[in-house]
Design a protein around this motif. Structure first.
Motif, short mmCIF file in Angstrom:
data_model
loop_
_atom_site.label_atom_id
_atom_site.label_comp_id
_atom_site.label_asym_id
_atom_site.label_seq_id
_atom_site.Cartn_x
_atom_site.Cartn_y
_atom_site.Cartn_z
N PRO A 1 9.95 36.14 -24.54
CA PRO A 1 11.02 37.00 -24.03
C PRO A 1 11.59 37.92 -25.10
N HIS B 1 9.06 32.69 -22.16
CA HIS B 1 9.91 32.93 -20.99
C HIS B 1 10.16 31.62 -20.25
N ARG C 1 12.54 29.40 -22.21
CA ARG C 1 13.93 29.85 -22.10
C ARG C 1 14.52 29.49 -20.74
N SER C 2 13.70 29.60 -19.71
CA SER C 2 14.15 29.21 -18.37
C SER C 2 14.44 27.72 -18.31
#
Length: 450
Positions: free
Chosen positions: A130, A150, A153-154
């Motif tokens: 990201p 990504h 991070r999610s």
């Protein structure tokens, strides 16, 4: 065993450029797709190659040997041209020579079969990272570099919201739940796309039509087929959705419309003033068997709600229809509505339509003693969704009413709504106007709670 609390600490360390981790832990996160690993030498080579974009702006792809070769050919042609060298300043010539050296370096690295494959593989990994993320070293493990993805991070975001429940739980347990939930979301969005592409354009409320067709529980082709068949008989979209949602009970449009007409007639014969609002409210009785058996309860609700809201005119029919499926006797239901009104009064400036909200909240609970906490939860969800509603109070209220029953804390609920809306928006070309994404997300968020 790596716990969820430990996983959060590691992922935070990656974000803060302060990574402390054990080999088994980082391996588990890499396997989960939360982290990627890079060889430092290849990372620095690739970084140097990407710097070519600033040196040679016209270069299409600094990792393409074809693009590099064309750029090198152009630069060498310029540098061999005496007329070009005469007309060009020393600084520009020096920059061109440096670019030539850099391109030759990149070509040499990328042209090597083994190293070129590794560099291209590392380059492809960049799409997993990201914005703002960085490659971070961990000296205790060696020279390798690590970066959050990504997906990582999610995971970190979802875990932080649910930390109170998941902190001591094994990360592997959370991972299974996380993957199952997002697989369900992806399947839902694909089904939504299948339904949407067969729904003709409508002037407004497209999101409500799609929600209704999906809630019919029918396969996409059958739901849209029923919907389009009813439209061909010059019926409005809301009636077409009604027929799709009742296809399992009544079988076809004629039977559904016949049942609806009978109920409407029975309500008028029972003494209610005929109107479009009454015809619409009659839909709530189709859940009864036979539908006419719900007339008495509907009449009783109209009288009870009418006493609470004497100035609401035909809205009383809408309120009674909303309350028809509620648990309890009519006096118990009406009492819950009355209590909800009293709980909303002190915060009236936050609720544009108190009567509608009181009826909706009262219809969702089974006992009056839970109403104070439920009303408070509604306000919390409404506040968190204010931004998603474009700071339109009425829309924020509608969103909150849709998803207030979703399990989990208000923060968890809103996180689910935003994640689902984001997935719907990504399919906007096939699904619907992006403005409808949140409306559909709040309608289905409770399907994905964990």
């Amino acid at each position: 065993m790596m716990t969820c609390g430990r996983a959060i600490a590691i992922l935070r360390g990656l974000e803060n450029n302060s990574l402390t981790v054990q080999a088994k832990e980082i391996d588990e996160l890499i396997k989960a797709g939360a982290v990627i690993e890079a060889d430092p030498e290849h990372f620095h080579v690739l970084t140097r190659i990407h710097q070519l974009k600033s040196m040679v702006p016209e270069l299409d792809d600094p990792t393409s040997t074809f693009s590099l070769g064309m750029a090198l050919k152009d630069i060498e042609a310029k540098l061999k041209d005496e007329w070009y060298r005469i007309r060009t300043g020393k600084e520009e010539l020096r920059a061109q020579e440096q670019a030539r050296v850099a391109i030759r370096y990149a070509l040499g690295r990328l042209s090597d079969r083994v190293e070129g494959e590794k560099l291209l593989a590392l380059n492809q990994q960049r799409a997993l990272i990201p914005d703002g993320a960085m490659y971070v070293p961990c000296p205790a493990l060696g020279c390798e570099l690590y970066a959050i993805t990504h997906r990582g991070r999610s995971m970190r975001h979802e875990l932080e919201i649910r930390l109170a429940r998941f902190e001591p739980v094994a990360f592997s347990v959370f991972l299974k739940v996380f993957d199952k939930t997002y697989a369900k979301m992806d399947a839902f969005v694909k089904n939504l796309a299948a339904v949407s592409q067969d729904v003709p354009p409508v002037r407004k409320h497209r999101a409500q039509i799609l929600v209704g067709l999906i809630k019919s529980g029918l396969p996409a082709q059958q739901a849209t087929g029923t919907y389009r068949e009813v439209l061909r008989h010059n019926q409005p979209p809301d009636v077409a959705v009604l027929c799709a949602r009742n296809a399992g009970k009544f079988g076809n449009m004629a039977n559904t419309m016949g049942a609806l007409q009978r109920v409407h007639r029975a309500l008028v014969q029972a003494g209610l003033r005929d109107s479009q609002e009454l015809a619409s409210a009659a839909k709530a009785l189709l859940a009864y068997e036979p539908p006419e058996s719900g007339v008495g309860r509907f009449l009783e609700l109209v009288r009870g709600v009418g006493q609470l809201f004497p100035n609401s005119a035909f809205l009383v029919y809408k309120y009674a229809a909303r309350l028809m499926p509620s648990t309890g006797t009519v006096p118990e239901i009406v009492r819950r509505v009355s209590i909800a009104v009293q709980l909303l009064l002190p915060r009236g400036n936050l609720v544009p339509d108190q009567a509608k909200v009181a009826v909706a909240l009262a219809s969702m609970v089974q006992a009056e003693d839970v109403l104070p906490g439920f009303v408070e939860r509604f306000f919390q969800v409404r506040q968190l969704l204010a931004h998603d509603a474009g700071n339109q109070p009425a829309m924020a209220v509608d969103y909150a009413l849709e998803c207030v029953v979703c399990p989990g804390t208000p923060e968890e609920v809103v996180s689910l709504v935003r994640s689902l809306a984001r997935r719907i928006t990504e399919e906007r070309a096939q699904v619907t106007d992006p403005r409808d994404a949140t409306a559909m997300a709040v309608a289905f968020a409770k399907r994905f709670a964990y």
